[in-house]
Design a protein around this motif. Sequence first.
Motif, PDB file in Angstrom:
ATOM      1  N   LEU A  77       4.374   2.201  -2.373  1.00 23.91           N
ATOM      2  CA  LEU A  77       4.267   1.165  -1.359  1.00 23.91           C
ATOM      3  C   LEU A  77       5.688   0.838  -0.878  1.00 23.91           C
ATOM      4  N   PRO A  78       5.841   0.285   0.329  1.00 26.22           N
ATOM      5  CA  PRO A  78       7.188  -0.020   0.840  1.00 26.22           C
ATOM      6  C   PRO A  78       8.013  -0.875  -0.113  1.00 26.22           C
ATOM      7  N   GLU A  79       7.382  -1.885  -0.720  1.00 24.19           N
ATOM      8  CA  GLU A  79       8.138  -2.744  -1.625  1.00 24.19           C
ATOM      9  C   GLU A  79       8.546  -2.011  -2.896  1.00 24.19           C
ATOM     10  N   GLU A  80       7.798  -0.963  -3.259  1.00 25.26           N
ATOM     11  CA  GLU A  80       8.157  -0.186  -4.443  1.00 25.26           C
ATOM     12  C   GLU A  80       9.373   0.698  -4.178  1.00 25.26           C
ATOM     13  N   ILE A  81       9.494   1.204  -2.958  1.00 21.79           N
ATOM     14  CA  ILE A  81      10.683   1.977  -2.593  1.00 21.79           C
ATOM     15  C   ILE A  81      11.919   1.098  -2.728  1.00 21.79           C
ATOM     16  N   ARG A  99      -1.838  -5.123 -10.885  1.00 20.55           N
ATOM     17  CA  ARG A  99      -1.716  -5.724  -9.552  1.00 20.55           C
ATOM     18  C   ARG A  99      -1.676  -4.650  -8.469  1.00 20.55           C
ATOM     19  N   ARG A 100      -0.914  -3.590  -8.704  1.00 19.24           N
ATOM     20  CA  ARG A 100      -0.818  -2.497  -7.737  1.00 19.24           C
ATOM     21  C   ARG A 100      -2.172  -1.843  -7.503  1.00 19.24           C
ATOM     22  N   LEU A 101      -2.860  -1.547  -8.591  1.00 16.65           N
ATOM     23  CA  LEU A 101      -4.149  -0.861  -8.469  1.00 16.65           C
ATOM     24  C   LEU A 101      -5.180  -1.741  -7.786  1.00 16.65           C
ATOM     25  N   ARG A 102      -5.170  -3.017  -8.073  1.00 19.02           N
ATOM     26  CA  ARG A 102      -6.104  -3.918  -7.379  1.00 19.02           C
ATOM     27  C   ARG A 102      -5.836  -3.921  -5.877  1.00 19.02           C
ATOM     28  N   LYS A 103      -4.584  -3.981  -5.507  1.00 12.61           N
ATOM     29  CA  LYS A 103      -4.221  -4.014  -4.089  1.00 12.61           C
ATOM     30  C   LYS A 103      -4.667  -2.746  -3.364  1.00 12.61           C
ATOM     31  N   ILE A 104      -4.448  -1.593  -3.989  1.00 11.98           N
ATOM     32  CA  ILE A 104      -4.754  -0.320  -3.337  1.00 11.98           C
ATOM     33  C   ILE A 104      -6.238   0.011  -3.404  1.00 11.98           C
ATOM     34  N   LEU A 105      -6.828  -0.125  -4.581  1.00 14.41           N
ATOM     35  CA  LEU A 105      -8.223   0.296  -4.749  1.00 14.41           C
ATOM     36  C   LEU A 105      -9.213  -0.674  -4.114  1.00 14.41           C
ATOM     37  N   ALA A 106      -8.760  -1.873  -3.760  1.00 11.02           N
ATOM     38  CA  ALA A 106      -9.640  -2.812  -3.038  1.00 11.02           C
ATOM     39  C   ALA A 106     -10.085  -2.243  -1.697  1.00 11.02           C
ATOM     40  N   ARG A 107      -9.384  -1.215  -1.213  1.00  6.95           N
ATOM     41  CA  ARG A 107      -9.762  -0.558   0.049  1.00  6.95           C
ATOM     42  C   ARG A 107     -11.001   0.335  -0.119  1.00  6.95           C
ATOM     43  N   HIS A 108     -11.361   0.619  -1.346  1.00 14.35           N
ATOM     44  CA  HIS A 108     -12.498   1.506  -1.602  1.00 14.35           C
ATOM     45  C   HIS A 108     -13.798   0.752  -1.358  1.00 14.35           C
ATOM     46  N   PRO A 109     -14.769   1.375  -0.689  1.00 14.12           N
ATOM     47  CA  PRO A 109     -16.023   0.673  -0.373  1.00 14.12           C
ATOM     48  C   PRO A 109     -16.824   0.228  -1.593  1.00 14.12           C
ATOM     49  N   ARG A 110     -16.602   0.844  -2.743  1.00 13.87           N
ATOM     50  CA  ARG A 110     -17.347   0.464  -3.949  1.00 13.87           C
ATOM     51  C   ARG A 110     -16.505  -0.363  -4.918  1.00 13.87           C
ATOM     52  N   TRP A 111     -15.370  -0.868  -4.465  1.00 15.75           N
ATOM     53  CA  TRP A 111     -14.453  -1.578  -5.339  1.00 15.75           C
ATOM     54  C   TRP A 111     -15.126  -2.741  -6.058  1.00 15.75           C
ATOM     55  N   SER A 174     -13.384  10.067  -5.075  1.00 17.23           N
ATOM     56  CA  SER A 174     -13.250   9.163  -3.924  1.00 17.23           C
ATOM     57  C   SER A 174     -12.137   8.132  -4.103  1.00 17.23           C
ATOM     58  N   GLY A 175     -11.805   7.828  -5.340  1.00 16.10           N
ATOM     59  CA  GLY A 175     -10.745   6.853  -5.577  1.00 16.10           C
ATOM     60  C   GLY A 175      -9.365   7.364  -5.211  1.00 16.10           C
ATOM     61  N   LEU A 176      -9.240   8.675  -5.012  1.00  9.93           N
ATOM     62  CA  LEU A 176      -7.952   9.231  -4.639  1.00  9.93           C
ATOM     63  C   LEU A 176      -7.588   8.899  -3.196  1.00  9.93           C
ATOM     64  N   GLU A 177      -8.590   8.673  -2.363  1.00 12.90           N
ATOM     65  CA  GLU A 177      -8.308   8.449  -0.938  1.00 12.90           C
ATOM     66  C   GLU A 177      -7.425   7.232  -0.704  1.00 12.90           C
ATOM     67  N   PRO A 178      -7.750   6.052  -1.257  1.00 11.59           N
ATOM     68  CA  PRO A 178      -6.832   4.924  -1.039  1.00 11.59           C
ATOM     69  C   PRO A 178      -5.469   5.111  -1.702  1.00 11.59           C
ATOM     70  N   LEU A 179      -5.404   5.847  -2.823  1.00 10.23           N
ATOM     71  CA  LEU A 179      -4.108   6.133  -3.431  1.00 10.23           C
ATOM     72  C   LEU A 179      -3.222   6.919  -2.471  1.00 10.23           C
ATOM     73  N   HIS A 180      -3.864   7.709  -1.622  1.00  5.65           N
ATOM     74  CA  HIS A 180      -3.140   8.488  -0.613  1.00  5.65           C
ATOM     75  C   HIS A 180      -2.856   7.656   0.637  1.00  5.65           C
ATOM     76  N   SER A 181      -3.871   7.011   1.162  1.00  2.00           N
ATOM     77  CA  SER A 181      -3.751   6.382   2.484  1.00  2.00           C
ATOM     78  C   SER A 181      -2.889   5.131   2.495  1.00  2.00           C
ATOM     79  N   GLU A 182      -2.761   4.459   1.358  1.00  2.00           N
ATOM     80  CA  GLU A 182      -2.028   3.193   1.321  1.00  2.00           C
ATOM     81  C   GLU A 182      -0.559   3.357   0.923  1.00  2.00           C
ATOM     82  N   THR A 183      -0.110   4.591   0.706  1.00  2.00           N
ATOM     83  CA  THR A 183       1.239   4.824   0.186  1.00  2.00           C
ATOM     84  C   THR A 183       1.933   5.934   0.970  1.00  2.00           C
TER      85      THR A 183
END
Length: 270
Positions: A77-81, A99-111, A174-183
């Motif tokens: 994430l930008p703040e991690e850089i 905290r990081r995983l909650r922020k990113i994986l919350a984008r998943h439709p089944r979160w 499917s959980g890999l998609e937000p790990l990719h799209s949000e970073t």
Amino acid sequence: MIIHYDKFETWDRPFGDLVVRLLGEEAVNNLASSNFEYIEDAGDFVVNQSDIETVSTEIQGWLWAHEFCVFHGTRLLPEEILSVQQNGLLPLVATDRERRLRKILARHPRWYSVENRLLEVIEDVGPNEKQGRRQGQVHFSLSRSGLVNSFDHYLTHGSEFDQHVAHRLFGDQSGLEPLHSETVPVLVHVSFSGEQLIQGAHPHFSYSDVVGMGEVPGLARTFLDAWAYKAANPSFNIETLRTDCCVMERFATPRDRILHIEKLGDMAAH
């Protein structure tokens, strides 16, 4: 000069001087005129002209005398850089990922159907070491080409720990998609002394332990095989090896060892 494994010109001459000292000019000329089918055969030629202990000890001394650039690949994430720029690279602490995983994986439709299991899964993948076994570690690659072009899942989806957690939570890919799209993918270029490189490349059995087992240590073979094969095949491009030589440390990498943070063009998820 700092040595980049994939940039042969940064280590060709000093390593070549080592081989000449070991074998003599005539044997090196024979090496250069040989035809090897496999890269390991070229390294074996050098070892067979000397012996395992001598070759390993000489390469160890060569490694000690130089500084190397290695690469940590991930998605941030930008703040991690900004955090890496200010604080360096920190070993994985599983509970700090919540905290990081909650922020990113919350984008998943089944979160919302799995979020109550997040802490349990983090505990399993982290402290309980049921997958990955990355707790307390930072991982690097000696070869930039290997990291970018071969074992690139760190750059397409980030931390292996996060990938294991996402897979456990959702039961599929499917959980890999937000790990990719949000970073965004980054390569952190890090300075290693020869001693640090030797220790990091042999985290379980030491360099001397491997020699005692009657083998040339893996790090030494990585340089030896590539140099010897290229000596016999001058047109050979070491980058095409995509070498998988991994290095691991169990402590933080301070910011003064970070040479550069390279932001890559987005790498396709696959």
